[in-house]
Scaffold this motif. Structure first.
Motif, short mmCIF file in Angstrom:
data_model
loop_
_atom_site.label_atom_id
_atom_site.label_comp_id
_atom_site.label_asym_id
_atom_site.label_seq_id
_atom_site.Cartn_x
_atom_site.Cartn_y
_atom_site.Cartn_z
N LEU A 42 38.35 40.35 30.37
CA LEU A 42 36.98 40.65 30.79
C LEU A 42 36.83 40.47 32.31
N LYS A 43 37.46 39.44 32.86
CA LYS A 43 37.37 39.21 34.31
C LYS A 43 38.06 40.33 35.08
N TYR A 44 39.27 40.69 34.65
CA TYR A 44 39.96 41.79 35.32
C TYR A 44 39.12 43.07 35.24
N SER A 45 38.56 43.34 34.08
CA SER A 45 37.78 44.55 33.89
C SER A 45 36.53 44.54 34.76
N PHE A 46 35.85 43.40 34.84
CA PHE A 46 34.64 43.29 35.65
C PHE A 46 34.94 43.62 37.11
N LEU A 47 36.12 43.20 37.60
CA LEU A 47 36.46 43.38 39.01
C LEU A 47 37.28 44.65 39.28
N ASP A 48 37.44 45.50 38.25
CA ASP A 48 38.21 46.73 38.39
C ASP A 48 39.67 46.47 38.74
N LEU A 90 32.20 34.74 35.86
CA LEU A 90 31.90 35.05 37.26
C LEU A 90 32.62 34.07 38.19
N LEU A 91 32.49 32.77 37.93
CA LEU A 91 32.95 31.77 38.89
C LEU A 91 34.45 31.50 38.84
N ASP A 92 35.07 31.70 37.69
CA ASP A 92 36.50 31.40 37.55
C ASP A 92 37.34 32.67 37.66
N CYS A 93 36.97 33.53 38.60
CA CYS A 93 37.65 34.82 38.78
C CYS A 93 38.73 34.79 39.86
N VAL A 94 38.72 33.77 40.69
CA VAL A 94 39.63 33.76 41.84
C VAL A 94 41.08 33.80 41.39
N ASP A 95 41.39 33.11 40.30
CA ASP A 95 42.77 33.12 39.78
C ASP A 95 43.19 34.53 39.41
N GLU A 96 42.29 35.28 38.78
CA GLU A 96 42.61 36.67 38.40
C GLU A 96 42.77 37.56 39.63
N ILE A 97 41.94 37.33 40.64
CA ILE A 97 42.07 38.11 41.88
C ILE A 97 43.42 37.84 42.54
N PHE A 98 43.83 36.58 42.54
CA PHE A 98 45.11 36.23 43.15
C PHE A 98 46.29 36.76 42.34
N ASP A 99 46.11 36.89 41.01
CA ASP A 99 47.16 37.54 40.22
C ASP A 99 47.43 38.93 40.77
N GLU A 132 25.35 38.12 30.54
CA GLU A 132 25.22 39.41 29.89
C GLU A 132 25.55 40.55 30.84
N SER A 133 25.12 40.44 32.09
CA SER A 133 25.35 41.50 33.07
C SER A 133 26.85 41.67 33.36
N VAL A 134 27.57 40.54 33.50
CA VAL A 134 29.03 40.61 33.74
C VAL A 134 29.73 41.24 32.54
N LEU A 135 29.33 40.83 31.32
CA LEU A 135 29.95 41.37 30.11
C LEU A 135 29.72 42.87 29.98
N LEU A 136 28.50 43.32 30.25
CA LEU A 136 28.19 44.74 30.08
C LEU A 136 29.03 45.60 31.01
N ARG A 137 29.25 45.14 32.24
CA ARG A 137 30.10 45.92 33.15
C ARG A 137 31.55 45.93 32.65
N ASN A 180 33.68 49.35 31.54
CA ASN A 180 34.98 49.77 32.07
C ASN A 180 36.00 49.98 30.96
N TYR A 181 35.91 49.19 29.91
CA TYR A 181 36.79 49.41 28.76
C TYR A 181 36.41 50.69 28.01
N ARG A 182 35.14 51.00 27.98
CA ARG A 182 34.73 52.27 27.35
C ARG A 182 35.38 53.46 28.07
N LYS A 183 35.44 53.37 29.39
CA LYS A 183 36.07 54.44 30.17
C LYS A 183 37.57 54.53 29.86
#
Length: 409
Positions: A98-104, A336-345, A390-395, A399-402
């Motif tokens: 979900l975090k990767y998807s939220f951040l594209d 939202l807040l624990d995304c930095v690890d995914e960004i660094f991946d 909810e807003s983070v999840l919906l985005r 992206n998964y729908r796409k």
């Protein structure tokens, strides 16, 4: 196990979280089939190794959980446990996706859990050999999925142990491949906590218009302690409390560098207070770094903060989020807040392809771009400050729908 078969859940908190995901997914444009694909794993593989230990047969196990086949590339997180916890492994891989998807970011999440019974020591040579054998059994499932491997930052003390397990593999090709996928060149060059602090600061300022904020940090562990040391250097944060049930430290004027030695050694002085008393102290931010469901309903009823910040996936019980909302406390979720690890991946994969370390200037520019992107998204789509989760999840779901449309039309 069918993740949508609610009767099969052992943990009520995890069941409630999955039900909430399902309800929010219904608000998106996902159809029923798409929701079923997203909110359950696409692959679950179990392996085991038996051996004789102190005149009895014991079993080591492993579970590989892949969130969804819609992700071409996964980042597989190593976890150690003393008993099988499939639901937790799935939810952790789901959260990462979900975090990767939220951040594209074009990755997904998967988990490899290594299960070692409590009465067995990781230093035992038989245990090491059998765990190495389990890694080999999981080799094709992990690597054929084009996966990368990582160890969560709060488990970094296990990294050396995992490297030794890999070195013990008697098949050089597999050992070499495992070692390559565990490389973390970028994290050796920078302090990730610095960027986690900047990430937090950006979104707190978005929701909370103050020049300085008071902070209480809950749970004492390697990650929270490093984060404390990092934000002490930032005048925006004034850390007034740091603690957990067995040790709590409070300084109304702000914890400073002199206090660090006392906290690190858990020494007592006049600033040590009862944990419940610490929870009742008024603060702007309450940062949660604890384990699964560490922050419960009782805590949610007594904390006095403007914003509750979740830094660990699954650390906040489902019911406690409801209490926070009823008390008009803003909830900033780990999605939202624990995304930095995914960004660094993602940064590290870019480094591997370039075969060079990314400069600090480029890292900071890319991080700023991600922050601006999220704030721009909130400006356009966030209905109110109570609906961040909810807003983070919906985005993420959109992206998964796409992706689903690209695969199936």
């Amino acid at each position: 196990m069918d993740i949508l078969n609610y009767s099969s859940y052992q943990n009520e908190g995890e069941l409630l979280k999955v039900k909430e995901f399902s309800e929010i997914a219904k608000k998106s444009l996902l159809d029923k089939d798409m929701r079923a694909i997203l909110i359950k794993p696409s692959k679950v593989i179990k392996n085991s190794e038996n051996f004789l230990f102190e005149d009895k047969v014991v079993q080591l196990g492993s579970i590989f959980v892949k969130h969804t086949f819609l992700n071409e590339t996964d980042v597989t997180t190593f976890l150690f446990d003393d008993e099988e916890n499939f639901e937790e492994y799935f939810l952790k891989s789901f959260y990462s996706s979900l975090k990767y998807s939220f951040l594209d970011i074009p990755f997904g999440g998967s988990t490899l859990g290594l299960i070692v019974p409590k009465d067995l020591s990781l230093s035992n040579e038989k245990v090491k050999r059998k765990l190495s054998s389990l890694l080999v059994k999981n080799f094709s499932d992990i690597l054929n999925e084009q996966n990368y491997l990582k160890i969560k930052e709060d488990d970094r003390e296990k990294k050396d142990f995992i490297i030794k397990l890999i070195e013990n593999i008697d098949k050089p090709r597999i050992s070499k491949k495992f070692k390559f996928l565990l490389k973390n060149p970028l994290r050796k060059k920078i302090i990730k906590e610095k960027y986690e602090a900047l990430w937090l600061k950006s979104f707190v300022k978005y929701f909370y218009k103050k020049d300085r904020v008071r902070v209480i940090i809950d749970s004492i562990n390697l990650r929270s302690f490093n984060f404390l040391k990092e934000i002490l250097n930032d005048g925006y944060f004034v850390v007034i409390g740091f603690g957990e049930k067995n040790y709590s430290y409070y300084s109304p004027k702000g914890i400073d560098c002199k206090d660090i030695a006392f906290i690190e050694n858990r020494e007592t002085n006049e600033k040590c207070i009862d944990y419940v008393d610490l929870l009742k102290k008024e603060t702007d931010l309450f940062l949660e770094f604890g384990g699964e469901n560490n922050f419960n309903e009782t805590m949610a009823k007594i904390v006095k903060c403007g914003i509750y910040c979740e830094f660990e996936d699954l650390s906040t019980s489902f019911q406690s989020v409801k209490f926070l909302k009823n008390r008009n406390i803003i909830y900033l979720p780990s999605l939202l807040l624990d995304c930095v690890d995914e960004i660094f991946d993602y940064f590290e994969v870019i480094e591997r392809k370039r075969e060079e370390v990314m400069s600090v200037d480029e890292i900071e520019l890319r991080m700023e771009t991600y922050v601006n992107f999220v704030i721009s998204y909130f400006d356009s789509f966030l209905e109110n400050q109570w609906k961040v989760f909810e807003s983070v999840l919906l985005r993420s779901f959109e992206n998964y729908r796409k992706k689903f449309s690209l695969v199936y039309g």
